[in-house]
Design a protein around this motif. Structure first.
Motif, short mmCIF file in Angstrom:
data_model
loop_
_atom_site.label_atom_id
_atom_site.label_comp_id
_atom_site.label_asym_id
_atom_site.label_seq_id
_atom_site.Cartn_x
_atom_site.Cartn_y
_atom_site.Cartn_z
N PRO A 11 0.81 -1.22 0.00
CA PRO A 11 0.00 0.00 0.00
C PRO A 11 0.84 1.27 0.00
O PRO A 11 1.90 1.33 0.62
CB PRO A 11 -0.83 -0.12 1.28
N ALA A 12 0.31 2.28 -0.72
CA ALA A 12 1.03 3.54 -0.88
C ALA A 12 0.70 4.54 0.22
O ALA A 12 1.38 5.56 0.35
CB ALA A 12 0.70 4.15 -2.24
N VAL A 13 -0.36 4.27 0.99
CA VAL A 13 -0.75 5.15 2.10
C VAL A 13 -1.00 4.28 3.32
O VAL A 13 -1.15 3.05 3.22
CB VAL A 13 -2.02 5.96 1.75
N SER A 70 8.76 -7.92 4.59
CA SER A 70 8.85 -8.22 6.02
C SER A 70 7.98 -7.23 6.77
O SER A 70 8.05 -6.02 6.55
CB SER A 70 10.29 -8.11 6.50
N LEU A 71 7.14 -7.78 7.67
CA LEU A 71 6.24 -6.93 8.45
C LEU A 71 6.01 -7.57 9.80
O LEU A 71 5.52 -8.71 9.88
CB LEU A 71 4.90 -6.74 7.71
N SER A 72 6.38 -6.87 10.85
CA SER A 72 6.13 -7.33 12.21
C SER A 72 6.58 -8.79 12.40
O SER A 72 5.80 -9.66 12.80
CB SER A 72 4.63 -7.20 12.53
N ASP A 73 7.84 -9.04 12.07
CA ASP A 73 8.46 -10.35 12.25
C ASP A 73 7.88 -11.43 11.34
O ASP A 73 8.10 -12.62 11.57
CB ASP A 73 8.36 -10.82 13.71
N PRO A 123 6.13 -1.77 6.26
CA PRO A 123 6.62 -2.96 5.55
C PRO A 123 7.98 -2.70 4.91
O PRO A 123 8.25 -1.60 4.41
CB PRO A 123 5.54 -3.22 4.50
N GLU A 124 8.82 -3.72 4.93
CA GLU A 124 10.15 -3.64 4.32
C GLU A 124 10.17 -4.57 3.11
O GLU A 124 10.01 -5.79 3.24
CB GLU A 124 11.22 -4.06 5.33
N PHE A 125 10.31 -3.99 1.93
CA PHE A 125 10.31 -4.77 0.69
C PHE A 125 11.74 -5.21 0.36
O PHE A 125 12.70 -4.45 0.55
CB PHE A 125 9.76 -3.93 -0.47
N GLN A 126 11.87 -6.44 -0.15
CA GLN A 126 13.18 -6.98 -0.52
C GLN A 126 13.11 -7.57 -1.92
O GLN A 126 12.14 -8.26 -2.28
CB GLN A 126 13.62 -8.05 0.48
N LEU A 127 14.12 -7.29 -2.73
CA LEU A 127 14.19 -7.78 -4.11
C LEU A 127 15.57 -8.39 -4.34
O LEU A 127 16.59 -7.76 -4.06
CB LEU A 127 13.95 -6.62 -5.09
N GLY A 155 8.58 0.55 2.69
CA GLY A 155 7.35 0.95 2.04
C GLY A 155 6.95 2.36 2.43
O GLY A 155 7.45 2.92 3.42
N PRO A 156 6.03 2.97 1.70
CA PRO A 156 5.63 4.35 1.97
C PRO A 156 4.53 4.49 3.01
O PRO A 156 4.00 5.59 3.19
CB PRO A 156 5.14 4.83 0.59
N SER A 157 4.16 3.38 3.70
CA SER A 157 2.99 3.45 4.57
C SER A 157 3.21 2.63 5.83
O SER A 157 4.12 1.81 5.92
CB SER A 157 1.77 2.92 3.82
#
Length: 585
Positions: free
Chosen positions: A121-123, A148-151, A201-205, A216-218
């Motif tokens: 999500p962007a917001v 990754s979000l909250s473990d 959220p932490e995005f990984q690529l 993430g932006p939100s």
């Protein structure tokens, strides 16, 4: 309709500002009304709207173009991504326009990375416990993507058949087909049972042995069912939508005072317990409020002037939805349980019979079976916790007169900043819309009608101000008169004709009848009949139709539009059509 802006002209190779030409055949130097130099668009083509003296040849990039007998032109040309230059020449005059086509699709950065602005999500969002929370990103093919979000780690998988939908405006050029997405979208969802703030959220690529991480932006949170927020609609008419942005469709407006619990958040938008979304700015929180739930027992109807009012006494002002059908009006009360044994409804000018049912455990549905297929308007309001529905009585139409009929005419656009569409000479839509509206007003008044004009001169009026005038005046019917243009990817030369636009079902018959009447009686092309969510078609107090009476940007139709004799014929046909429709109801 407004798509055309700006105007440039040249004389002896010099760029100059052009005044507005009041007649189609006016001799003026080579000039282009649209697009302006430096224009940017995502369209795959562009039309050039302009004029030059009729004698002689106009070329674009060395190729002659077709023109009308008066010298006007509107050819379309394909656009490459990036800057496109168009050199127009007429005798010793030259004009250069630069149009830049940008790619509407997200662009991947070089190497390993996410497309800019693609993390969703962007917001900030909030959801109920155990409700899916979904994440997505655009990344290179063959990448491994996760969040990754909250473990917790959530794998985002490539979606094999991603397609892009065109904007709603694509239907105006009859090009609204979905297209395969040129990028790869990765998506995944989780459900979280425990309320609380889950963080960012932490995005990984990972691609070809290289890994990047990006926040993430939100923020994401889960609502606590024991601490439900209740809000009240503070706007006069709360704009409910099917989703959390103005891109989503409108639902039945929520009357001021409506109360509902909040079951989700997304940016500035609240999801209410019955499913609709509304901007938080149109509401206020009610501290320590219980969940808005109500019983309903007896119902009472009464006649008030030219309206029938039906009162629904409730314990709380709950959300409502309306659906108009053929000889039916259906009102649904949400968060409501029936204990109804008695309804007071005498023989009524509008209502044949009222039926009701408990359509779902928390929905009561009232079906008003009507005496006429044509509906003339409705209103909804809360008085305390009592919902008042008003249904309008049919007008008394005389066979030889429009006496007693009130008609609101809205000449489109107006003022120095809102010219509307412009023809090849720069002549603005706002002027011809006012001329034809005044001609129509005179003819309707001669038949005995009372005519209300939203503007009599060249003044600024926002669309919402015009709609407010309809709600205030409560006319028998409302017509907004416009002239048309197209989005950039349209075909200005080959698109012409009468178009009509409606929104509420009570306006459909009027829209179709006037469209067919004008096309037939004036021998004009048909652009079509459109259901469209426009400010001037949304009022519910009366049938309201917006007419696009021809295309300003079509070189040949423009000459018909500004011909004074044809304007008189058009006003005659409009007056005749309105009278004929009223008399057949």
């Amino acid at each position: 309709m407004k798509y055309i802006v700006g105007m440039v002209g040249v004389s002896a190779g010099m760029v100059m500002n052009m005044g507005i030409a009041a007649v189609a055949w006016a001799e003026q130097p080579l000039s282009v009304v649209y697009p302006p130099d430096g224009h940017e668009t995502t369209a795959a083509q562009i039309f050039l709207i302009g004029t030059a003296p009729p004698a002689g040849e106009v070329t674009v990039n060395g190729q002659p173009i077709e023109r009308s007998a008066a010298g006007h032109f509107a050819p379309s040309f394909p656009l490459q991504l990036g800057e496109n230059a168009f050199t127009l020449r007429y005798q010793d005059q030259e004009l250069v326009l630069r149009v830049t086509r940008t790619d509407p699709n997200p662009t991947l950065p070089p190497g390993t990375g996410f497309a800019e602005g693609s993390l969703a999500p962007a917001v900030d969002i909030a959801r109920l416990p155990n409700e899916p929370i979904c994440f997505s990103a655009i990344a290179p093919a063959q990448a491994t993507v996760s969040v990754s979000l909250s473990d917790q780690s959530i794998a985002l998988l490539p979606q094999p058949s991603s397609v892009n939908l065109p904007p709603n405006s694509a239907v105006l050029t009859f090009s609204n087909q979905p297209a395969p997405s040129p990028t790869t979208t990765y998506q995944g969802c989780i459900a979280v049972a425990s309320p609380g703030d889950l963080g960012v959220p932490e995005f990984q690529l990972t691609l070809n042995g290289s890994t990047i991480r990006q926040s993430g932006p939100s923020r994401v949170s889960v609502l606590a069912p024991a601490q439900v927020e209740v809000v009240e609609v503070t706007a006069d008419s709360g704009t409910a939508r099917s989703g959390p942005s103005t891109d989503y469709s409108r639902l039945t407006p929520l009357p001021k005072g409506t109360q509902a619990s909040v079951t989700g958040r997304e940016g500035e938008w609240l999801r209410l317990d019955y499913g609709g979304w509304i901007r938080a700015s149109e509401t206020q929180a009610i501290p320590n409020a219980a969940l808005p739930r109500t019983l309903i027992r007896s119902i009472r109807a009464r006649t008030m002037g030219e309206w029938t009012e039906i009162a629904f006494p409730l314990q709380a002002p709950v959300p409502v939805t309306v659906q108009q059908g053929n000889r039916s009006f259906v009102l649904t009360l949400h968060n409501t349980t029936a204990q109804t044994d008695t309804i007071f409804l005498n023989d009524d000018p509008v209502i044949e019979r009222l039926d009701w049912q408990q359509a779902a455990p928390s929905q009561v549905q009232y079906t008003f079976n009507l005496k006429s297929a044509q509906q003339w308007g409705y209103k909804l309001r809360y008085e305390g916790t009592t919902l008042i529905l008003s249904l309008r009585h049919p007008p008394q139409v005389k066979s030889d007169s429009l006496a007693g009929i009130r008609i609101l005419l809205d000449p489109g656009h107006g003022g120095p900043e809102d010219l509307g569409a412009r023809g090849p000479t720069g002549y603005p839509e706002k002027e011809v819309a006012l001329i034809v509206s005044q001609l129509l007003r005179d003819r309707l008044e001669a038949r005995g009608a009372t005519v209300i004009m939203t503007r009599e001169g060249d003044i600024d009026l926002y669309p919402q101000d015009r709609a407010a005038l309809i709600n205030q005046a409560e006319p028998t019917l409302a017509l907004s008169l416009h002239y048309n243009a197209l989005p950039d990817d349209g075909d200005a030369v080959n698109t012409a004709g009468i178009g009509t636009f409606w929104y509420n079902a009570q306006s459909h018959s009027l829209a179709v009848f006037l469209h067919n009447y004008l096309v037939t009686s004036l021998d004009r092309p048909s652009y079509g009949v459109f259901w469209n969510n426009l400010a001037l078609t949304r009022p519910t107090v009366a049938p309201a139709v917006l007419l696009e009476l021809g295309f300003m940007i079509n070189p040949d139709e423009f000459e018909w539009i500004i011909n004074s004799a044809e304007q008189e014929r058009l006003a005659d046909a409009l007056a005749d059509g309105i009278a004929a429709w009223l008399q057949q109801q």
